[in-house]
Design a protein around this motif. Structure first.
Motif, PDB file in Angstrom:
ATOM      1  N   SER A 101      28.577   5.444 -37.749  1.00  0.00           N
ATOM      2  CA  SER A 101      29.858   4.627 -37.867  1.00  0.00           C
ATOM      3  C   SER A 101      29.713   3.232 -37.701  1.00  0.00           C
ATOM      4  O   SER A 101      30.509   2.277 -37.926  1.00  0.00           O
ATOM      5  CB  SER A 101      30.949   5.316 -37.022  1.00  0.00           C
ATOM      6  N   ASP A 129      32.736  10.341 -45.407  1.00  0.00           N
ATOM      7  CA  ASP A 129      32.237   9.379 -46.176  1.00  0.00           C
ATOM      8  C   ASP A 129      30.873   9.982 -46.679  1.00  0.00           C
ATOM      9  O   ASP A 129      30.427   9.607 -47.959  1.00  0.00           O
ATOM     10  CB  ASP A 129      32.057   7.987 -45.453  1.00  0.00           C
ATOM     11  N   GLU A 136      28.442  -3.027 -41.091  1.00  0.00           N
ATOM     12  CA  GLU A 136      29.724  -3.533 -41.171  1.00  0.00           C
ATOM     13  C   GLU A 136      30.663  -2.784 -41.578  1.00  0.00           C
ATOM     14  O   GLU A 136      31.882  -2.596 -40.669  1.00  0.00           O
ATOM     15  CB  GLU A 136      29.650  -4.771 -42.087  1.00  0.00           C
ATOM     16  N   ALA A 137      30.654  -1.820 -42.586  1.00  0.00           N
ATOM     17  CA  ALA A 137      31.555  -1.009 -42.935  1.00  0.00           C
ATOM     18  C   ALA A 137      31.414   0.319 -42.102  1.00  0.00           C
ATOM     19  O   ALA A 137      30.138   0.932 -42.292  1.00  0.00           O
ATOM     20  CB  ALA A 137      31.518  -0.762 -44.439  1.00  0.00           C
ATOM     21  N   LYS A 138      32.240   0.948 -41.590  1.00  0.00           N
ATOM     22  CA  LYS A 138      32.329   2.298 -40.970  1.00  0.00           C
ATOM     23  C   LYS A 138      32.019   3.224 -41.679  1.00  0.00           C
ATOM     24  O   LYS A 138      32.529   3.750 -42.942  1.00  0.00           O
ATOM     25  CB  LYS A 138      33.508   2.553 -39.997  1.00  0.00           C
TER      26      LYS A 138
END
Length: 632
Positions: free
Chosen positions: A547, A558, A551-553
């Protein structure tokens, strides 16, 4: 009218609330009040002539994934049978108070089901069922305070007894009598009552290793235990199943024990005998309520009473009564205790801000009111017993004759078992550092220490090797997934060792594991073990979400959405192969997020609408094809 207050309690909370109900009934002048566990009383006694036209108040919690507590399993099993005979019309009257946590999938499930089944069998509810929620502003207390007036109204005062005036109500007395034994050298006997049970496994700590990087914010430990005797080893191998758990009784820190002893002017060497106090006017309906205890005061505070727990309103009610009877008690402290003990919304708010949010302990609260003297019987009365905490096993013991797999070497071949413990550390709203009692205790164990623990069956049903399974377990939720993978690898190894070309061997362990953590280099738990099962013949599908490495968790849900092979495998497992999805870990947001990801997969691969996909999801949950092993 006789009133039996019966509880189904796994952690002790429902038992304490049942006592609150029983005492309130007695204080309000009701006669013939008794208390006991549901199984201690038993279904057969519900049908006895003396029980007919009596009233039963059931206080029950829900444990696991909608499961009943251990001390009501026999009665609940009998009530659920189709052959269970109805009660004579109007003969049994009842009320149900359910304790639960709405963050769990099956909130107050047992209480709701018990209420419905009793009604179905002809019992008559005297009031609406009460639903207590730990997520409420003041926890279970909000639901209790809203429900108790309706119970008192539904249970009439004896016809020959007027409603008692405040001064005429039942005298406030402790439920235990505490006797200081004349022979100060008498042997304390704590173990048989509250500590080790004859069914426990006795083991030695083999190792205690940190799994997370030293710089990582959370200390996660793997603690490994080796059974002390062949009998312990045999019991562990026989009883511990994949996704099972171990129950540990924590020990209160020595500093807190010493502080409490000083506050009560005790040395710790006094030997006391604790037994029920008949002056409560509450009949004890089961042996579990009548069992005496003998211990030194140091043992009492170290291994019996939860002195580091957080008090509820009843504790301050006890202190308030004590302060009112002591002329030398500080007036400001007396008034503050009266406010904290109040059943008003203002009192509940004071209690929440002073005590609940700050997680103040019984020891700390006693020190905050130094002018109030509290006797030992009241201390034993208002501080609940320590309860075992369950931790999912992270490994299974292996028989020396079993074939080797990547997860069955080393200490595992000595019959060892391990747990993964995330040490709970946090700060209160006022910045006070706190730690979890049991996790800190387990993290502090050293190699060579002796421990005992109970073995608990899994709350989920694990399918055989031929049935595909998808395991989603972020954080320490990977622990039960690891035992399932270990067991399936062992099953496959046995098939191959016997030279069989069984159909299931073609799919290896027939499983996918989805793990999530923050960083690859900080908290990637059991990376080597899961990776070792990826090559043939095991063929484990292994998928990881980091996670915080970008930059993006990215979370486990997901990965499920974005990994084509995994999303296809989930749909195939659930809709084509009668397989199982197992979700393990925090009960907060993760289970709902994973279920939403499954809905997405069904919509994507089956051209279904969201409504249709959610309908499929609910059917899969009802059929126990999607199962949960989560905790708060």
């Amino acid at each position: 009218m006789a009133v039996s207050v019966l509880y189904g309690s796994q952690t002790g909370r429902a038992r304490e609330v049942a006592w609150m109900v029983a005492r309130r009934l007695v204080e309000e002048g009701r006669r013939g009040v008794g208390i006991g566990s549901i199984d201690g009383y038993g279904l057969a006694r519900l049908r006895e002539p003396g029980s007919l036209h009596a009233c039963f108040v059931f206080v029950v919690s829900t444990t696991g994934q909608g499961d009943e507590p251990d001390d009501m399993k026999d009665t609940w099993r009998a009530l659920k049978k189709k052959s269970c005979e109805p009660f004579p019309p109007g003969a049994v009257r009842y009320a149900v108070l359910a304790l639960g946590d709405s963050s769990y999938e099956k909130y107050n499930f047992v209480g709701k089901m018990l209420h419905n089944r009793l009604k179905q069998l002809g019992a008559v509810p005297i009031t609406d069922r009460g639903l207590c929620d730990d997520q409420d502003l003041n926890g279970f207390l909000d639901g209790y305070l809203a429900w108790i007036p309706s119970l008192l109204q539904a249970i009439p005062q004896p016809p020959d007894q007027p409603t008692p005036a405040a001064e005429a109500k039942q005298k406030f007395v402790p439920r235990y009598a505490v006797q200081l034994l004349a022979n100060a050298g008498a042997q304390a006997q704590v173990g048989g009552h509250s500590a080790r049970k004859h069914t426990d496994v006795v083991a030695t700590v083999a190792s205690n290793t940190r799994l997370t990087a030293e710089a990582h914010w959370q200390d996660v430990r793997e603690v490994t235990f080796v059974p002390r005797t062949p009998g312990d080893a045999a019991r562990l191998r026989e009883e511990l199943q994949p996704a099972g758990s171990l129950g540990f009784l924590p020990v209160n820190p020595g500093a807190s024990v010493k502080r409490l002893l000083r506050r009560l002017n005790l040395t710790g060497d006094e030997v006391v005998r604790v037994e029920p106090n008949p002056a409560t006017n509450i009949a004890l309906l089961g042996s579990e309520e009548r069992e005496p205890l003998q211990a030194t005061t140091a043992e009492l505070f170290e291994t019996v009473l939860d002195v580091c727990g957080t008090p509820g309103r009843y504790f301050f009610e006890v202190l308030s009564h004590a302060a009112a009877e002591q002329a030398d008690a500080d007036g400001e402290q007396r008034e503050k205790l009266r406010e904290l003990a109040s059943a008003t919304p203002e009192g509940a708010e004071d209690l929440r801000f002073y005590c609940t949010r700050e997680k103040r302990t019984f020891v700390e609260c006693l020190h905050d009111f130094p002018s109030v003297s509290v006797s030992l019987p009241w201390i034993v009365d208002c501080i609940p017993r320590l309860q075992r905490r369950q931790y999912s096993a992270a490994s299974l013991p292996v028989s020396p004759n079993d074939p080797c797999t990547p997860l069955s070497g080393g200490e595992a071949r000595q019959g060892s078992v391990s747990i993964a413990v995330a040490v709970v550390e946090y700060k209160t709203p006022y910045g006070r550092a706190k730690t979890g009692l049991c996790s800190a205790h387990l993290a502090g164990l050293r190699a060579g220490d002796t421990v005992f623990f109970s073995v608990h069956a899994p709350t989920v049903s694990v399918p055989p090797l031929a049935t595909p399974i998808v395991l989603v377990g972020p954080g320490t939720g990977i622990a039960p997934c690891r035992t399932i993978a270990q067991d399936r690898a062992a099953q496959l190894a046995r098939v191959l060792a016997e030279g069989q070309q069984a159909p299931e061997a073609a799919n290896g362990v027939n499983a996918h594991v989805v793990f999530g953590c923050r960083n690859r280099d900080s908290d990637f738990l059991y990376r080597a073990d899961m990776s070792a099962l990826q090559p043939a013949p095991y063929k484990l599908g292994y998928h990881v979400a980091f996670s915080r490495d970008q930059e993006a968790k990215v979370y486990v849900q997901d990965v499920i959405r974005s990994t084509e092979a995994l999303s296809l495998a989930i749909v195939s497992t659930l809709l084509q192969e009668d397989g199982v999805l197992y979700i393990s870990g925090s009960s907060k947001n993760m289970p709902a997020s994973v279920q939403n990801a499954v809905v997405f997969c069904i919509m994507k691969h089956c051209a279904a609408t969201e409504e249709e996909a959610r309908g499929v999801l609910e059917e899969l949950k009802k059929a126990k094809r999607i199962q949960f092993d989560t905790w708060s």
